[in-house]
Design an enzyme around this catalytic site. Structure first.
Site, PDB file in Angstrom:
ATOM      1  N   HIS A  87      -2.737   7.764   6.445  1.00  0.00           N
ATOM      2  CA  HIS A  87      -1.687   8.587   5.814  1.00  0.00           C
ATOM      3  C   HIS A  87      -2.283   9.857   5.202  1.00  0.00           C
ATOM      4  O   HIS A  87      -1.683  10.932   5.279  1.00  0.00           O
ATOM      5  CB  HIS A  87      -0.956   7.808   4.712  1.00  0.00           C
ATOM      6  CG  HIS A  87       0.196   6.994   5.190  1.00  0.00           C
ATOM      7  ND1 HIS A  87       1.286   7.525   5.824  1.00  0.00           N
ATOM      8  CD2 HIS A  87       0.424   5.665   5.097  1.00  0.00           C
ATOM      9  CE1 HIS A  87       2.146   6.571   6.113  1.00  0.00           C
ATOM     10  NE2 HIS A  87       1.641   5.425   5.684  1.00  0.00           N
ATOM     11  N   CYS A 111       5.427  -0.157   7.695  1.00  0.00           N
ATOM     12  CA  CYS A 111       5.187   0.982   6.809  1.00  0.00           C
ATOM     13  C   CYS A 111       6.451   1.295   6.026  1.00  0.00           C
ATOM     14  O   CYS A 111       7.547   1.319   6.599  1.00  0.00           O
ATOM     15  CB  CYS A 111       4.758   2.190   7.650  1.00  0.00           C
ATOM     16  SG  CYS A 111       4.387   3.667   6.676  1.00  0.00           S
ATOM     17  N   LEU A 112       6.285   1.569   4.744  1.00  0.00           N
ATOM     18  CA  LEU A 112       7.428   1.941   3.913  1.00  0.00           C
ATOM     19  C   LEU A 112       8.081   3.226   4.396  1.00  0.00           C
ATOM     20  O   LEU A 112       9.268   3.440   4.167  1.00  0.00           O
ATOM     21  CB  LEU A 112       6.985   2.090   2.455  1.00  0.00           C
ATOM     22  CG  LEU A 112       6.466   0.814   1.790  1.00  0.00           C
ATOM     23  CD1 LEU A 112       5.906   1.135   0.407  1.00  0.00           C
ATOM     24  CD2 LEU A 112       7.558  -0.236   1.710  1.00  0.00           C
ATOM     25  N   GLN A 147       3.207   9.846   0.819  1.00  0.00           N
ATOM     26  CA  GLN A 147       4.458   9.125   1.041  1.00  0.00           C
ATOM     27  C   GLN A 147       5.473   9.355  -0.074  1.00  0.00           C
ATOM     28  O   GLN A 147       6.655   9.069   0.115  1.00  0.00           O
ATOM     29  CB  GLN A 147       4.196   7.626   1.204  1.00  0.00           C
ATOM     30  CG  GLN A 147       3.472   7.283   2.486  1.00  0.00           C
ATOM     31  CD  GLN A 147       3.222   5.803   2.581  1.00  0.00           C
ATOM     32  OE1 GLN A 147       2.213   5.305   2.088  1.00  0.00           O
ATOM     33  NE2 GLN A 147       4.151   5.095   3.202  1.00  0.00           N
ATOM     34  N   HIS A 162      -4.782   1.830   7.055  1.00  0.00           N
ATOM     35  CA  HIS A 162      -3.416   2.339   7.203  1.00  0.00           C
ATOM     36  C   HIS A 162      -3.163   3.451   6.182  1.00  0.00           C
ATOM     37  O   HIS A 162      -2.656   4.521   6.529  1.00  0.00           O
ATOM     38  CB  HIS A 162      -2.422   1.176   7.006  1.00  0.00           C
ATOM     39  CG  HIS A 162      -0.995   1.556   7.076  1.00  0.00           C
ATOM     40  ND1 HIS A 162      -0.193   1.230   8.146  1.00  0.00           N
ATOM     41  CD2 HIS A 162      -0.193   2.219   6.216  1.00  0.00           C
ATOM     42  CE1 HIS A 162       1.031   1.680   7.935  1.00  0.00           C
ATOM     43  NE2 HIS A 162       1.055   2.283   6.758  1.00  0.00           N
ATOM     44  N   GLU A 163      -3.543   3.208   4.928  1.00  0.00           N
ATOM     45  CA  GLU A 163      -3.326   4.211   3.875  1.00  0.00           C
ATOM     46  C   GLU A 163      -4.260   5.407   4.059  1.00  0.00           C
ATOM     47  O   GLU A 163      -3.860   6.553   3.821  1.00  0.00           O
ATOM     48  CB  GLU A 163      -3.496   3.588   2.487  1.00  0.00           C
ATOM     49  CG  GLU A 163      -2.537   2.452   2.182  1.00  0.00           C
ATOM     50  CD  GLU A 163      -1.081   2.767   2.478  1.00  0.00           C
ATOM     51  OE1 GLU A 163      -0.646   3.918   2.303  1.00  0.00           O
ATOM     52  OE2 GLU A 163      -0.358   1.838   2.897  1.00  0.00           O
ATOM     53  N   GLY A 197       0.837  -1.193   0.000  1.00  0.00           N
ATOM     54  CA  GLY A 197       0.000   0.000   0.000  1.00  0.00           C
ATOM     55  C   GLY A 197       0.866   1.235   0.000  1.00  0.00           C
ATOM     56  O   GLY A 197       1.989   1.220   0.524  1.00  0.00           O
TER      57      GLY A 197
END
Length: 158
Positions: free
Chosen positions: A137, A91-92, A51, A133-134, A46
């Site tokens: 963000h 998370c990235l 990001q 989660h996204e 995701g």
């Protein structure tokens, strides 16, 4: 398509709320393509536009499961949540850590696709975790802001 730099913890942009997309253009579609390529390149499932440094309400998801069609959501809005689940998330934008986070078991959103067409998506289980989660963000919230426990990945015994 182009790979984009993923912003990491410490970058102030990650705590800013994203703005709605007013008009879906070729530039928007290029961003979607770049986000998917970037996410696949780094092995993520995701990615939110913030990001990669773009403060717009856009997210992509691809769980990598067989027969899963990647999700591209522009201006997603939650219309329903139900249930609860708690699981570990990574998370990235926060490399080498994971956290224990409570999320809805089911989330339904409405959004637009790359052509401006509205759609609804019902996500359950793991997909609901990724989706929420996204969505966080897009509001400038990181999973570590909600985690009840955080571990360094090198401390894991899994």
């Amino acid at each position: 398509m182009a790979l984009r730099e993923i912003r990491t913890i410490g970058d102030e942009i990650l705590h800013k709320a994203s703005k709605p997309v007013e008009e879906i253009t070729d530039k928007t579609r290029q961003l979607l393509d770049d986000m998917l390529q970037t996410m696949h390149h780094v092995g993520g499932i995701g990615l939110a536009a913030v990001q990669v440094g773009v403060l717009r309400r856009i997210l992509v998801i691809d769980t990598g499961e067989e027969d899963f069609t990647p999700i591209e959501a522009i201006n997603p809005q939650v219309i329903h949540n139900e249930g609860n689940q708690t699981d570990w998330e990574g998370c990235l934008s926060i490399p080498d850590q994971r956290g224990l986070v409570d999320r809805p078991m089911v989330t339904v959103i409405k959004a637009q696709n790359r052509h401006g067409e509205e759609f609804e998506l019902r996500a359950e289980g793991r997909l609901a975790v990724v989706l929420n989660h996204e969505l966080d963000h897009l509001d400038g919230v990181l999973y570590i802001d909600k985690a009840t426990e955080i571990n360094d990945l090198d401390d894991d015994e899994d």
